[in-house]
Design an enzyme around this catalytic site. Structure first.
Site, PDB file in Angstrom:
ATOM      1  NE  ARG A  51     118.412  56.739  57.506  1.00  0.00           N
ATOM      2  CZ  ARG A  51     118.100  55.892  58.480  1.00  0.00           C
ATOM      3  NH1 ARG A  51     117.474  54.794  58.215  1.00  0.00           N
ATOM      4  NH2 ARG A  51     118.401  56.156  59.746  1.00  0.00           N
ATOM      5  CB  THR A  52     124.160  60.320  55.230  1.00  0.00           C
ATOM      6  OG1 THR A  52     122.844  60.801  55.476  1.00  0.00           O
ATOM      7  CG2 THR A  52     124.888  61.300  54.334  1.00  0.00           C
TER       8      THR A  52
HETATM    9  C1  NCD Z   1     118.921  63.195  58.975  1.00  0.00           C
HETATM   10  C2  NCD Z   1     120.140  63.926  59.527  1.00  0.00           C
HETATM   11  O1  NCD Z   1     121.140  63.321  59.899  1.00  0.00           O
HETATM   12  O2  NCD Z   1     120.051  65.130  59.556  1.00  0.00           O
HETATM   13  N1  NCD Z   1     119.155  61.825  58.748  1.00  0.00           N
HETATM   14  C3  NCD Z   1     119.676  61.412  57.555  1.00  0.00           C
HETATM   15  O3  NCD Z   1     120.757  61.826  57.165  1.00  0.00           O
HETATM   16  N2  NCD Z   1     118.938  60.597  56.803  1.00  0.00           N
HETATM   17  C4  NCD Z   1     117.691  63.440  59.780  1.00  0.00           C
HETATM   18  C5  NCD Z   1     117.720  63.146  61.248  1.00  0.00           C
HETATM   19  O4  NCD Z   1     118.698  62.663  61.803  1.00  0.00           O
HETATM   20  O5  NCD Z   1     116.706  63.436  61.876  1.00  0.00           O
END
Ligand code: NCD
Length: 362
Positions: A51-52
């Site tokens: 996602r990021t």
């Molecule tokens: C999170 C992360 O990478 O910290 N995920 C994200 O960026 N949406 C949460 C996770 O990995 O649990």
């Protein structure tokens, strides 16, 4: 905006103005935009991400910009032992803004020290994930407008979850009643607890299980067990067994208020039952979609192309020490050569010193 490294640098007023800007970006997301035409995002992902990374890339494309970068550090000169500092010196010749996710806490802060272009923290070990927090708060703001006075449960692995670490400060800035719901051994670290109390005067309570407080919550934010961060001295099987008792399912949510929102930064493993996906209160997919306008706003700001600037100039007073002072094994200062020994003072009435990079007490 210069750099965006941690959520505590933003006030409530700044975040509210930022949400307005993110909402304007939703129109550009649909219509397309040339706001960042001719600009390049450098996406440096040393840790896995779906996602990021992809929402940052999507955000840059939606703004008419371009993207370069990597998702596997072993395909870069990191595999040849190049320092982070040297990689940053290169990358800022190739890109106009850098987004970095790294397995060392404080890596984004160090990157910012060496970069001539703005740096955005996309997650640094278990330290912070501030762009996720803006996405989380934006999701709550869109649904509720007024966050102040809400009661929000933050549940799961609060010890190693960076999304939770930045979220609690973001919630505290909005005077949210924070209910920390963590199994034994996975509670919020002492630094975050101390700062919530001493710096924010936050209203914080604790519960051992979501079932004990579910009726009181206006939102429940679920975090997965960060298995990849469990230190060797912890019994991973035992922790997994305890964490599995925290499963959020339809039976639990049936007891929640009809307006109680369920959030999760994703990815989920088994802590959030799929049977919840069709419940209108389950907003985690909408939350991940909100990451795009939020990151469009951040990129436009970093590149000086945003129609308005919600943020005040930042000033961080860091004190240099003769010798390294941070004892954290996951801090960038324990891995990267020649990291300056820097600390900062935090708190209001009582003051403590923390590592400038990873935020742990020194
Ligand atoms: C999170 C992360 O990478 O910290 N995920 C994200 O960026 N949406 C949460 C996770 O990995 O649990």
């Amino acid at each position: 905006m210069e750099n965006f490294i941690r959520i505590e640098d933003l006030t409530r007023a700044e975040m509210l103005r930022f949400f307005e800007l993110a909402r304007d970006m939703e129109i550009m997301r649909e219509m397309g935009s040339d706001l960042c035409k001719g600009r390049i995002l450098g996406a440096m992902f040393y840790e896995p991400s779906t996602r990021t990374r992809l929402s940052f890339e999507s955000a840059m494309f939606r703004l008419g910009g371009n993207v370069l970068g990597f998702a596997d550090p072993n395909s870069t000169s990191f595999a040849k032992k190049e320092t982070l500092a040297d990689t940053i010196h290169m990358l800022c010749n190739y890109a106009d803004v850098l987004v970095i996710r790294h397995f060392w806490a404080g890596a984004a802060r160090l990157a910012a020290l060496h970069s001539t272009v703005p740096v955005i923290n996309a997650g640094d070990n278990a330290n912070q994930h501030p762009t996720q927090t803006l996405t989380d708060l934006y999701t709550l703001w869109k649904a509720r407008e007024n966050l102040s006075g809400m009661t929000v449960g933050v549940c799961g692995d609060l010890r190693f979850g960076r999304a939770a670490h930045s979220l609690v400060y973001g919630l505290a800035a909005f005077d949210v009643n924070i209910v920390l719901i963590a199994p034994e051994g996975l509670e919020l670290p002492e630094e975050e607890m101390w700062r919530l109390d001493q710096q924010y005067g936050a209203k914080v309570s604790r519960a051992r299980h979501p079932g004990h407080v579910i009726e009181d919550l206006d939102a429940l934010y679920v975090n997965r067990l960060q298995k990849e961060r469990l230190p060797d001295d912890l019994d991973a099987e035992e922790i997994q067994r305890i964490a599995s008792q925290y499963r959020i399912d339809a039976a639990l949510i049936a007891r929640a208020k009809p307006t109680c929102l369920a959030l999760h930064p994703l990815p989920r493993v088994d802590e959030l039952a799929r049977e919840l996906d069709d419940d209108p209160r389950a907003v985690y997919f909408e939350q991940s979609s909100n990451g795009v306008p939020v990151r469009m706003a951040l990129l436009a700001l970093a590149l000086g192309r945003a129609p308005s600037n919600p943020f005040e100039p930042k000033k961080t007073e860091a004190q240099t020490h003769a010798a390294p002072v941070c004892r954290s094994k996951t801090c960038v200062s324990a891995h990267e050569p020649d990291v300056p020994a820097l600390t900062e003072t935090v708190g209001l009435a009582t003051l403590r010193r923390v590592c400038h990079f990873c935020g742990r007490f020194v």
